[in-house]
Design an enzyme around this catalytic site. Structure first.
Site, PDB file in Angstrom:
ATOM      1  N   LYS A   1       0.807  -1.227   0.000  1.00  0.00           N
ATOM      2  CA  LYS A   1       0.000   0.000   0.000  1.00  0.00           C
ATOM      3  C   LYS A   1       0.842   1.280   0.000  1.00  0.00           C
ATOM      4  CE  LYS A   1      -4.513  -1.431   1.421  1.00  0.00           C
ATOM      5  NZ  LYS A   1      -4.373  -2.884   1.668  1.00  0.00           N
TER       6      LYS A   1
ATOM      7  N   GLU B   1     -10.072   7.377   3.356  1.00  0.00           N
ATOM      8  CA  GLU B   1     -10.953   6.516   4.137  1.00  0.00           C
ATOM      9  C   GLU B   1     -10.270   5.169   4.240  1.00  0.00           C
ATOM     10  OE1 GLU B   1     -12.067   7.089   0.855  1.00  0.00           O
ATOM     11  OE2 GLU B   1     -11.511   5.054   0.226  1.00  0.00           O
TER      12      GLU B   1
ATOM     13  N   SER C   1       1.440  -9.830  -1.311  1.00  0.00           N
ATOM     14  CA  SER C   1       1.138  -8.407  -1.115  1.00  0.00           C
ATOM     15  C   SER C   1       1.420  -7.887   0.282  1.00  0.00           C
ATOM     16  CB  SER C   1      -0.325  -8.144  -1.483  1.00  0.00           C
ATOM     17  OG  SER C   1      -1.181  -8.992  -0.744  1.00  0.00           O
TER      18      SER C   1
HETATM   19  C1  PLP Z   1      -5.253  -3.858   1.204  1.00  0.00           C
HETATM   20  C2  PLP Z   1      -4.569  -5.125   0.888  1.00  0.00           C
HETATM   21  C3  PLP Z   1      -4.932  -5.899  -0.233  1.00  0.00           C
HETATM   22  C4  PLP Z   1      -6.084  -5.557  -1.131  1.00  0.00           C
HETATM   23  O1  PLP Z   1      -5.947  -4.361  -1.834  1.00  0.00           O
HETATM   24  P1  PLP Z   1      -5.696  -4.340  -3.399  1.00  0.00           P
HETATM   25  O2  PLP Z   1      -5.969  -2.945  -3.772  1.00  0.00           O
HETATM   26  O3  PLP Z   1      -6.652  -5.312  -4.022  1.00  0.00           O
HETATM   27  O4  PLP Z   1      -4.291  -4.739  -3.625  1.00  0.00           O
HETATM   28  C5  PLP Z   1      -4.216  -7.043  -0.501  1.00  0.00           C
HETATM   29  N1  PLP Z   1      -3.198  -7.449   0.288  1.00  0.00           N
HETATM   30  C6  PLP Z   1      -2.828  -6.739   1.368  1.00  0.00           C
HETATM   31  C7  PLP Z   1      -1.700  -7.226   2.197  1.00  0.00           C
HETATM   32  C8  PLP Z   1      -3.494  -5.563   1.711  1.00  0.00           C
HETATM   33  O5  PLP Z   1      -3.120  -4.863   2.801  1.00  0.00           O
END
Ligand code: PLP
Length: 400
Positions: free
Chosen positions: A84, A106, A377
């Site tokens: 993020k 938000e 992610s």
């Molecule tokens: C917020 C988040 C997501 C989902 O958000 P995307 O915009 O779909 O990438 C995925 N993985 C993690 C670790 C997150 O914090």
């Protein structure tokens, strides 16, 4: 085709008073996206503050066990523990170049709010985050994190007291304070130009993968797998490969609790798989809604995938068949969470566990080919309490 559209998706469905702000943002982005000074500063923050580039890690043990080469793109190692920050750094820098003094955002689970608080503190913005009252209660540690970094967290008491109410409040704030305020959207969603801007800042993920996989394997992967809530880590890793049609792209949505009865319920965070055309957060996209067009609240074991819509570009890419939407349920994701922890010594975020789960499920089918890249992610430290309490529930055989 209008530039703000992806096929029939996208657009700018906002109150007229916000149009100048969207135009100003688009103009600023067009001006600075190739500006050497902006790019140099962006590169500085990405390296020194976020800790890029992140490794493309060969998951040796997992690969052996599942009979295909699996690489993990380690976004879990980015400062804050997820991808993020790539986006909040980019947008905060843009806001600085635009002369804005204040950031608003938000947040649902608090992850995007936290990533906004980080750049707000670091770059010296007044930062305010809107969060549904229910979420404030559920995610008190993230609220405290934001407060530690000097961000004001507004607990939103209206409606269902969750993300969609927080979105409304943030938009209301922006209408009032548009002169000095940048609205920092956290995924590839919202009105144009947000889906494009967020995609571009997150494309650092895919651009690095492209370089790294050539270095390690001498070719592009057969497939790339990424979880999708709003879709920013997925778009970020997919985008540089869109023209490489031999690379299959799989966004994995949260199927929620696999035991529920109706399709809609069973696919309860899967907007690509089960959504229908609708308007959410100022864009035309695929949205989870009831037959009267009321937005359905999504539900998933992973708070970060709990979004009732999905980025318009992903909806379009699914329509034209360039990406293949799929989903796994809570149970499968949880299994993957344990599996990666045990086999590789890496505890994944529950969101990322959905991508791992899909690879575990499909590896033997041949569908993914011999060389797979998975977007890891985020890291799972934030999810330990959730997993711990699910473990207790599991013993009582209730739906996760
Ligand atoms: C917020 C988040 C997501 C989902 O958000 P995307 O915009 O779909 O990438 C995925 N993985 C993690 C670790 C997150 O914090």
């Amino acid at each position: 085709m209008k530039r703000s559209m992806y096929g029939r998706y996208g657009g700018q469905f906002v109150p007229e008073v916000l149009m100048p702000a969207l135009n100003e943002l688009e103009e600023a982005y067009e001006r600075y996206r190739d500006d050497p000074r902006f790019l140099e500063e962006l590169a500085y923050y990405m390296k020194e503050f976020a800790g890029r580039e992140t490794p493309l890690y060969f998951a040796r043990n997992l690969s052996k066990k599942y009979g295909t080469k699996i690489y993990l793109k380690r976004e879990d190692l980015v400062h804050g523990g997820a991808h993020k920050l790539n986006n909040t750094i980019g947008q905060a820098l843009l806001a600085k170049y635009m002369g804005k003094k204040r950031l608003i955002a938000e947040t649902g689970a608090g992850q995007h709010g936290t990533a906004t608080a980080m750049v707000g503190a670091n770059m010296g913005f007044d930062t305010e985050v809107y969060m549904g009252a229910k979420d404030v209660q559920r995610q008190h540690m993230n609220v405290y994190r934001m407060q530690l970094m000097g961000t004001v967290v507004h607990s939103v008491q209206s409606g269902s007291k969750t993300l969609k109410d927080a979105i409304n409040e943030a938009l209301r704030d922006w209408v009032t304070n548009v002169e000095n305020t940048h609205y920092l959207i956290g995924s590839v969603v919202g009105p144009h130009p947000y889906p494009m801007i967020v995609r571009d800042f997150q494309s650092v993920i895919g651009n690095e993968v492209k370089r790294q996989i050539i270095e390690k394997e001498g070719r592009y992967p057969d497939s790339i797998v990424a979880c999708a809530g709003g879709g920013s880590n997925a778009m970020g890793i997919f985008h540089p490969f869109i023209e490489n049609r031999e690379v299959k792209l799989f966004p994995v949505e949260a199927g929620g609790c696999g035991l529920k009865s109706t399709k809609k319920e069973a696919l309860h965070s899967a907007s690509l798989c089960a959504g229908e055309d609708g308007i959410l957060q100022g864009a035309h996209t695929r949205v989870l809604q009831d037959r009267y067009g009321q937005i359905l609240e999504s539900s998933s074991v992973s708070a970060g995938l709990d979004y009732s819509g999905v980025g318009p570009e992903l909806a379009h890419l699914a329509d034209i068949g360039r990406i293949k939407p799929c989903n796994v349920n809570d149970e499968e994701a949880l299994e993957a969470f344990y599996e990666l922890s045990r086999t590789e010594g890496i505890i994944p975020a529950l969101e990322s566990s959905h991508a791992i789960a899909y690879v575990m499920k499909m590896a033997q089918s041949g569908e993914l080919g011999d060389l797979v890249v998975v977007s890891l992610s985020g890291r799972g430290d934030k999810d330990l309490e959730t997993v711990f309490s699910l473990k207790k529930k599991e013993n009582r055989r209730v739906c996760l």
